[in-house]
Design a protein around this motif. Structure first.
Motif, mmCIF file in Angstrom:
data_model
loop_
_atom_site.group_PDB
_atom_site.id
_atom_site.type_symbol
_atom_site.label_atom_id
_atom_site.label_comp_id
_atom_site.label_asym_id
_atom_site.label_seq_id
_atom_site.Cartn_x
_atom_site.Cartn_y
_atom_site.Cartn_z
ATOM 1 N N ARG A 309 -27.821 -40.611 30.499
ATOM 2 C CA ARG A 309 -27.942 -40.905 29.061
ATOM 3 C C ARG A 309 -27.333 -39.787 28.227
ATOM 4 O O ARG A 309 -26.618 -40.036 27.254
ATOM 5 C CB ARG A 309 -29.419 -41.094 28.691
ATOM 6 N N ILE A 310 -27.622 -38.550 28.605
ATOM 7 C CA ILE A 310 -27.078 -37.402 27.865
ATOM 8 C C ILE A 310 -25.558 -37.401 27.932
ATOM 9 O O ILE A 310 -24.863 -37.220 26.918
ATOM 10 C CB ILE A 310 -27.649 -36.083 28.432
ATOM 11 N N ARG A 311 -25.013 -37.627 29.122
ATOM 12 C CA ARG A 311 -23.560 -37.562 29.292
ATOM 13 C C ARG A 311 -22.854 -38.737 28.623
ATOM 14 O O ARG A 311 -21.759 -38.569 28.075
ATOM 15 C CB ARG A 311 -23.233 -37.513 30.789
ATOM 16 N N GLU A 312 -23.464 -39.899 28.632
ATOM 17 C CA GLU A 312 -22.851 -41.039 27.947
ATOM 18 C C GLU A 312 -22.797 -40.802 26.447
ATOM 19 O O GLU A 312 -21.802 -41.147 25.797
ATOM 20 C CB GLU A 312 -23.621 -42.320 28.267
ATOM 21 N N ARG A 313 -23.863 -40.217 25.891
ATOM 22 C CA ARG A 313 -23.854 -39.911 24.453
ATOM 23 C C ARG A 313 -22.834 -38.827 24.119
ATOM 24 O O ARG A 313 -22.134 -38.898 23.111
ATOM 25 C CB ARG A 313 -25.239 -39.452 23.997
ATOM 26 N N ALA A 314 -22.772 -37.812 24.968
ATOM 27 C CA ALA A 314 -21.920 -36.652 24.661
ATOM 28 C C ALA A 314 -20.449 -36.902 24.966
ATOM 29 O O ALA A 314 -19.572 -36.466 24.209
ATOM 30 C CB ALA A 314 -22.416 -35.428 25.437
ATOM 31 N N PHE A 315 -20.158 -37.579 26.058
ATOM 32 C CA PHE A 315 -18.773 -37.699 26.533
ATOM 33 C C PHE A 315 -18.253 -39.127 26.624
ATOM 34 O O PHE A 315 -17.063 -39.331 26.841
ATOM 35 C CB PHE A 315 -18.634 -37.034 27.907
ATOM 36 N N GLY A 316 -19.143 -40.110 26.509
ATOM 37 C CA GLY A 316 -18.738 -41.504 26.628
ATOM 38 C C GLY A 316 -19.092 -42.074 27.983
ATOM 39 O O GLY A 316 -19.178 -41.349 28.985
ATOM 40 N N PRO A 317 -19.281 -43.404 28.063
ATOM 41 C CA PRO A 317 -19.707 -44.035 29.319
ATOM 42 C C PRO A 317 -18.651 -44.040 30.408
ATOM 43 O O PRO A 317 -18.970 -44.281 31.574
ATOM 44 C CB PRO A 317 -20.064 -45.457 28.885
ATOM 45 N N ASP A 318 -17.386 -43.795 30.046
ATOM 46 C CA ASP A 318 -16.308 -43.822 31.038
ATOM 47 C C ASP A 318 -15.745 -42.420 31.296
ATOM 48 O O ASP A 318 -14.584 -42.271 31.696
ATOM 49 C CB ASP A 318 -15.192 -44.761 30.579
ATOM 50 N N SER A 319 -16.557 -41.407 31.067
ATOM 51 C CA SER A 319 -16.105 -40.033 31.288
ATOM 52 C C SER A 319 -16.338 -39.614 32.735
ATOM 53 O O SER A 319 -17.145 -40.216 33.460
ATOM 54 C CB SER A 319 -16.865 -39.078 30.355
ATOM 55 N N GLU A 320 -15.649 -38.554 33.147
ATOM 56 C CA GLU A 320 -15.802 -38.056 34.519
ATOM 57 C C GLU A 320 -17.229 -37.608 34.802
ATOM 58 O O GLU A 320 -17.767 -37.860 35.879
ATOM 59 C CB GLU A 320 -14.838 -36.891 34.752
ATOM 60 N N LEU A 321 -17.854 -36.938 33.832
ATOM 61 C CA LEU A 321 -19.220 -36.460 34.043
ATOM 62 C C LEU A 321 -20.208 -37.617 34.105
ATOM 63 O O LEU A 321 -21.174 -37.574 34.868
ATOM 64 C CB LEU A 321 -19.602 -35.469 32.943
ATOM 65 N N ALA A 322 -19.983 -38.656 33.303
ATOM 66 C CA ALA A 322 -20.843 -39.839 33.404
ATOM 67 C C ALA A 322 -20.712 -40.458 34.801
ATOM 68 O O ALA A 322 -21.706 -40.915 35.386
ATOM 69 C CB ALA A 322 -20.479 -40.853 32.331
ATOM 70 N N ALA A 323 -19.498 -40.456 35.347
ATOM 71 C CA ALA A 323 -19.280 -41.021 36.689
ATOM 72 C C ALA A 323 -20.081 -40.267 37.747
ATOM 73 O O ALA A 323 -20.577 -40.872 38.707
ATOM 74 C CB ALA A 323 -17.792 -40.975 37.033
ATOM 75 N N VAL A 324 -20.226 -38.937 37.578
ATOM 76 C CA VAL A 324 -21.022 -38.157 38.534
ATOM 77 C C VAL A 324 -22.466 -38.655 38.552
ATOM 78 O O VAL A 324 -23.050 -38.886 39.615
ATOM 79 C CB VAL A 324 -20.975 -36.653 38.170
ATOM 80 N N SER A 325 -23.041 -38.848 37.359
ATOM 81 C CA SER A 325 -24.429 -39.320 37.290
ATOM 82 C C SER A 325 -24.562 -40.757 37.790
ATOM 83 O O SER A 325 -25.555 -41.107 38.443
ATOM 84 C CB SER A 325 -24.943 -39.201 35.854
ATOM 85 N N VAL A 326 -23.584 -41.591 37.491
ATOM 86 C CA VAL A 326 -23.590 -42.974 37.992
ATOM 87 C C VAL A 326 -23.587 -42.964 39.522
ATOM 88 O O VAL A 326 -24.347 -43.698 40.182
ATOM 89 C CB VAL A 326 -22.378 -43.762 37.449
ATOM 90 N N HIS A 327 -22.733 -42.136 40.102
ATOM 91 C CA HIS A 327 -22.627 -42.050 41.567
ATOM 92 C C HIS A 327 -23.955 -41.617 42.180
ATOM 93 O O HIS A 327 -24.427 -42.209 43.164
ATOM 94 C CB HIS A 327 -21.524 -41.063 41.941
ATOM 95 N N ASN A 328 -24.555 -40.563 41.598
ATOM 96 C CA ASN A 328 -25.795 -40.049 42.179
ATOM 97 C C ASN A 328 -26.951 -41.034 42.015
ATOM 98 O O ASN A 328 -27.829 -41.120 42.876
ATOM 99 C CB ASN A 328 -26.137 -38.698 41.560
ATOM 100 N N LEU A 329 -26.957 -41.763 40.923
ATOM 101 C CA LEU A 329 -27.973 -42.803 40.737
ATOM 102 C C LEU A 329 -27.765 -43.922 41.763
ATOM 103 O O LEU A 329 -28.732 -44.483 42.301
ATOM 104 C CB LEU A 329 -27.893 -43.340 39.306
#
Length: 485
Positions: A309-329
């Motif tokens: 949630r933090i990374r999607e707000r800060a960087f967008g849902p299609d950002s590299e950092l959001a992808a890291v959290s998506v992968h780990n989830l």
């Protein structure tokens, strides 16, 4: 003037308005002052001077609105006049500053209140500006220190690479590992008097060692960098070191200590930056991985969901950092047994990583590898093989043939090939994976045991049941590789 004002105005003026001093009133009469002075056989200046002082205050005391300050009887007034004529101190005197202030406040309550609020705001503003100025100065000093550290780091790296003398190499290719090892020795010996530069370089080199699966070399570097950051009070450097060490500890199966470090990192960032700062997500990510490795899947999911949630707000849902959290989830869902949810999230992380980093991207390869694991468990072996084949090819090119991530792809490939009745290639992949795992992760690591189990599956597919049984006898607690990031 009073007669023209009416009775109510007379009452108000008597109650609220202080009369002027006699000397001041006489000075304001203009030509009439001269007429009075001539009648009394004096000059205007002398007449005003005679009134100023005792006579002013005797009159003002007689006119005082506060009855406790007025003369109590005509006799008291007469006695004060006699004291004046004898040049003795009179009882009448100017009211104190406190007394006059109280009277002023009573007469001008609204104005005084407004002035008081204004004064408070001005004081607050002055305080804020002082604090802000201090912060600006501190920020300037910090920026200057960071700039100087960056300059020294740059000079060190230039010197390090400049020291690779081709005449000493004698035609042999000097590897990045050799340069890195030389750099570590130089950092320890030559930068002991520059702890900020030393800490920065140790963390950087430690990170590279981790990515090279050289955990024994990385750990002492990162621990020393943490100690330097703690000694200097550099909180930003400290949390970076804590995050790196937590990552290393999860790869070396010391998950309780990794959790402790991740929670410490999280507490520092939340206190300094706020609960929703983008940097907080990095600490949550490390905490989620440590919890996952301890099979505390609900807690791990909560940490990764908050980080996402933090990374999607800060960087967008299609950002590299959001992808890291998506992968780990996705990995948490996989271990929960929710294969469809895991596949959907792994596919999403792979698509983001392909769009942001291209095909030569080991993060993209990791998502392909984990998605292949899901498809293999679902029995979709042809699709799993295609995904793992692409993941393995990327990892061998980007990370090298002996990296522990390469071993994980090889081990998964062995099981997929065994399921497709291709026992020969399956055993070959399994043996190669186990050799790398024992070298990089250690013979007793849970994921090394997982590689033994996968090789045993491949051996059984080829009829080599005795060797498979021997491998299983050495297995402690095989653990499916989560490939968390």
């Amino acid at each position: 003037e009073l007669r023209r004002s009416g009775l109510d105005e007379i009452r108000r003026r008597i109650r609220e308005e202080d009369p002027p001093l006699p000397s001041a009133r006489l000075s304001s009469l203009g030509p009439r002052t001269g007429d009075l002075a001539r009648r009394l056989g004096t000059t205007p200046g002398r007449l005003v001077g005679d009134l100023r002082g005792d006579l002013d205050w005797i009159v003002m005391r007689a006119l005082e609105k506060d009855r406790t300050r007025r003369y109590g009887t005509p006799t008291e007034l007469a006695d004060d006049l006699r004291r004046h004529l004898r040049d003795e101190p009179v009882l009448a005197s100017p009211p104190s500053v406190l007394y006059r202030t109280r009277k002023f406040v009573r007469r001008h309550t609204i104005g005084v209140a407004f002035a008081a609020v204004t004064a408070v705001l001005l004081v607050a503003l002055a305080g804020t500006m002082t604090v802000q100025a201090g912060r600006i100065a501190a920020e300037r000093d910090r920026a200057n220190a960071e700039s100087e550290t960056a300059r020294q780091v740059s000079e060190f790296l230039v010197g390090l690479f400049g020291g690779v003398d081709p005449t000493e190499a004698r035609g042999r290719e000097v590897t990045a590992r050799e340069i890195l090892d030389a750099g570590v020795a130089s950092v320890r010996d030559d930068l002991a008097d520059q702890p900020a530069v030393q800490s920065t370089l140790m963390r950087t080199m430690g990170r590279v060692y981790i990515e090279l699966s050289l955990f024994d070399q990385a750990e002492p570097l990162i621990r020393q960098a943490i100690a330097l950051a703690e000694a200097s009070g550099d909180q930003l450097a400290l949390v970076d070191g804590l995050d790196q060490l937590a990552k290393l500890l999860t790869w070396t199966d010391r998950n309780a200590e990794a959790e402790e470090l991740a929670r410490r990192s999280l507490a520092i960032r939340e206190r300094r930056l706020g609960a929703d700062a983008p940097e907080v997500a990095a600490s949550l990510n490390g905490l989620g991985i440590a919890l996952h490795q301890q099979d505390r899947l609900d807690e791990a999911a909560a940490a990764h969901e908050r980080a996402l949630r933090i990374r999607e707000r800060a960087f967008g849902p299609d950002s590299e950092l959001a992808a890291v959290s998506v992968h780990n989830l996705a990995s948490v869902h996989y271990f929960r047994g929710d294969l469809e949810a895991a596949a959907r999230l792994y596919r999403r992380s792979a698509d983001i990583e392909l769009a942001t980093g291209g095909r030569e991207n080991h993060h993209y390869a990791t998502s392909l590898h984990t998605l292949a694991m899901v498809r293999q468990e679902q029995g979709r072996l042809d699709e799993a093989l295609a995904l793992q084949d692409e993941a393995l090819a990327i990892r061998e090119r980007v990370l090298g043939p002996d990296h522990h991530h390469t071993a994980l792809s090889l081990s998964t490939m062995a099981v997929i090939l065994a399921g497709l009745d291709r026992a020969g290639p399956a055993v070959e992949a399994g043996r190669r994976a186990l050799a790398i795992g024992e070298e990089r992760l250690g013979p007793d690591h849970p994921e090394t045991d997982w590689m033994r189990e996968n090789l045993a599956i491949a051996l059984e597919a080829g009829g080599e049941t005795e060797e498979a049984a021997g491998l299983r006898a050495r297995i402690g607690t095989p653990e499916t590789a989560s490939e968390s990031r």
